[in-house]
Design a protein around this motif. Structure first.
Motif, mmCIF file in Angstrom:
data_model
loop_
_atom_site.group_PDB
_atom_site.id
_atom_site.type_symbol
_atom_site.label_atom_id
_atom_site.label_comp_id
_atom_site.label_asym_id
_atom_site.label_seq_id
_atom_site.Cartn_x
_atom_site.Cartn_y
_atom_site.Cartn_z
ATOM 1 N N THR A 193 -28.113 7.147 4.062
ATOM 2 C CA THR A 193 -28.783 5.843 3.620
ATOM 3 C C THR A 193 -29.981 5.933 4.410
ATOM 4 O O THR A 193 -31.061 5.591 3.876
ATOM 5 C CB THR A 193 -28.001 5.078 3.944
ATOM 6 O OG1 THR A 193 -27.182 4.841 3.545
ATOM 7 C CG2 THR A 193 -28.405 3.403 3.660
ATOM 8 N N ARG A 234 -32.957 5.903 2.283
ATOM 9 C CA ARG A 234 -33.230 4.778 1.587
ATOM 10 C C ARG A 234 -34.835 4.389 3.314
ATOM 11 O O ARG A 234 -35.215 2.913 2.557
ATOM 12 C CB ARG A 234 -32.057 3.657 1.847
ATOM 13 C CG ARG A 234 -31.182 4.463 0.915
ATOM 14 C CD ARG A 234 -31.963 4.257 -0.767
ATOM 15 N NE ARG A 234 -32.341 2.792 -1.291
ATOM 16 C CZ ARG A 234 -33.279 2.907 -2.131
ATOM 17 N NH1 ARG A 234 -32.781 3.389 -2.860
ATOM 18 N NH2 ARG A 234 -33.013 1.489 -2.621
ATOM 19 N N SER A 265 -34.734 -0.416 5.237
ATOM 20 C CA SER A 265 -34.210 -0.658 4.117
ATOM 21 C C SER A 265 -33.552 -2.235 4.102
ATOM 22 O O SER A 265 -32.569 -2.283 4.587
ATOM 23 C CB SER A 265 -33.827 0.354 2.864
ATOM 24 O OG SER A 265 -33.151 1.008 3.481
ATOM 25 N N GLU A 266 -33.309 -2.688 2.688
ATOM 26 C CA GLU A 266 -32.415 -3.454 2.637
ATOM 27 C C GLU A 266 -31.232 -2.324 2.528
ATOM 28 O O GLU A 266 -29.804 -3.288 3.740
ATOM 29 C CB GLU A 266 -32.135 -4.096 1.541
ATOM 30 C CG GLU A 266 -30.985 -5.057 0.712
ATOM 31 C CD GLU A 266 -30.809 -5.699 -0.381
ATOM 32 O OE1 GLU A 266 -29.832 -6.993 -0.756
ATOM 33 O OE2 GLU A 266 -32.606 -5.208 -1.604
ATOM 34 N N GLU A 267 -30.722 -2.064 2.444
ATOM 35 C CA GLU A 267 -29.754 -0.870 2.257
ATOM 36 C C GLU A 267 -28.955 -0.649 3.409
ATOM 37 O O GLU A 267 -27.281 -0.940 4.314
ATOM 38 C CB GLU A 267 -29.613 -0.109 1.990
ATOM 39 C CG GLU A 267 -29.825 0.458 -0.108
ATOM 40 C CD GLU A 267 -31.105 0.044 -0.347
ATOM 41 O OE1 GLU A 267 -31.285 -0.369 -1.605
ATOM 42 O OE2 GLU A 267 -31.853 0.238 0.322
ATOM 43 N N ILE A 311 -27.483 -3.870 5.086
ATOM 44 C CA ILE A 311 -26.391 -4.556 4.799
ATOM 45 C C ILE A 311 -25.010 -3.937 5.138
ATOM 46 O O ILE A 311 -23.976 -4.141 5.622
ATOM 47 C CB ILE A 311 -26.202 -3.947 3.070
ATOM 48 C CG1 ILE A 311 -27.446 -5.039 2.614
ATOM 49 C CG2 ILE A 311 -24.855 -3.898 2.650
ATOM 50 C CD1 ILE A 311 -27.155 -4.600 1.019
ATOM 51 N N GLU A 312 -26.013 -2.506 5.090
ATOM 52 C CA GLU A 312 -24.568 -1.096 6.205
ATOM 53 C C GLU A 312 -24.342 -1.875 7.632
ATOM 54 O O GLU A 312 -22.617 -1.863 8.414
ATOM 55 C CB GLU A 312 -24.580 0.035 5.838
ATOM 56 C CG GLU A 312 -24.590 0.948 4.638
ATOM 57 C CD GLU A 312 -25.101 2.401 4.566
ATOM 58 O OE1 GLU A 312 -25.196 2.761 6.003
ATOM 59 O OE2 GLU A 312 -24.989 2.999 3.687
ATOM 60 N N GLY A 328 -29.858 -8.563 6.280
ATOM 61 C CA GLY A 328 -27.914 -8.539 5.047
ATOM 62 C C GLY A 328 -27.210 -9.244 5.592
ATOM 63 O O GLY A 328 -27.511 -10.053 6.877
#
Length: 144
Positions: free
Chosen positions: A72, A76, A80-82, A85-86, A129
């Protein structure tokens, strides 16, 4: 650190809402370097709902302590947003909280990733996130 009355009011409202529902909160921070946790714990009774925080400033710490996938970060970007979130899911899992908030970003002046364009605009860029309630972490339905 000076916290405004507006922030104190919001934090008190968050705590009251979580307390009324029997829910809890944790954080995973990068760019904010513990500032969010500080703000969330400055009000009396914070320990009723706030379980803890992990400050993961470096990408390798995001991987080792929060379970962020290296893929990720590579695909990304660490900001990043990803990734945020993780990070939130990692805090949620680590603390067993109902909710988690994660922050990541770059404050500049250089890029957060070596692969990023050096000509990007300087300044603050932040992603947040959150991890929604997880039945495995709170022992109840996930109706978030």
């Amino acid at each position: 650190m000076d916290i405004s009355n507006e922030i104190l009011g919001l934090v008190s409202e968050i705590h009251g809402s979580l307390r009324a529902r029997g829910e809890s909160l944790s954080t995973a921070e990068s760019l904010t370097a513990g500032g969010l946790s500080y703000a969330l714990t400055i009000v009396p009774g914070a320990s009723d709902v706030f379980l803890g925080s992990i400050t993961a400033y470096r990408p390798d710490v995001k991987v080792s302590h929060l379970g962020v996938e290296e893929k990720t970060i590579t695909e990304r970007s660490v900001v990043s947003e990803e990734v945020a979130i993780e990070m939130g899911h990692g805090a949620n899992k680590s603390f067993g909280s109902t909710w988690a908030i994660a922050t990541t970003g770059v404050a500049g002046p250089g890029p957060a990733d070596e692969d990023e364009d050096e000509d990007e605009e300087e300044g603050e860029d932040e992603e947040e996130g959150h991890a929604e309630p997880d039945a495995d972490n709170r022992g109840g339905p996930s109706d978030g």
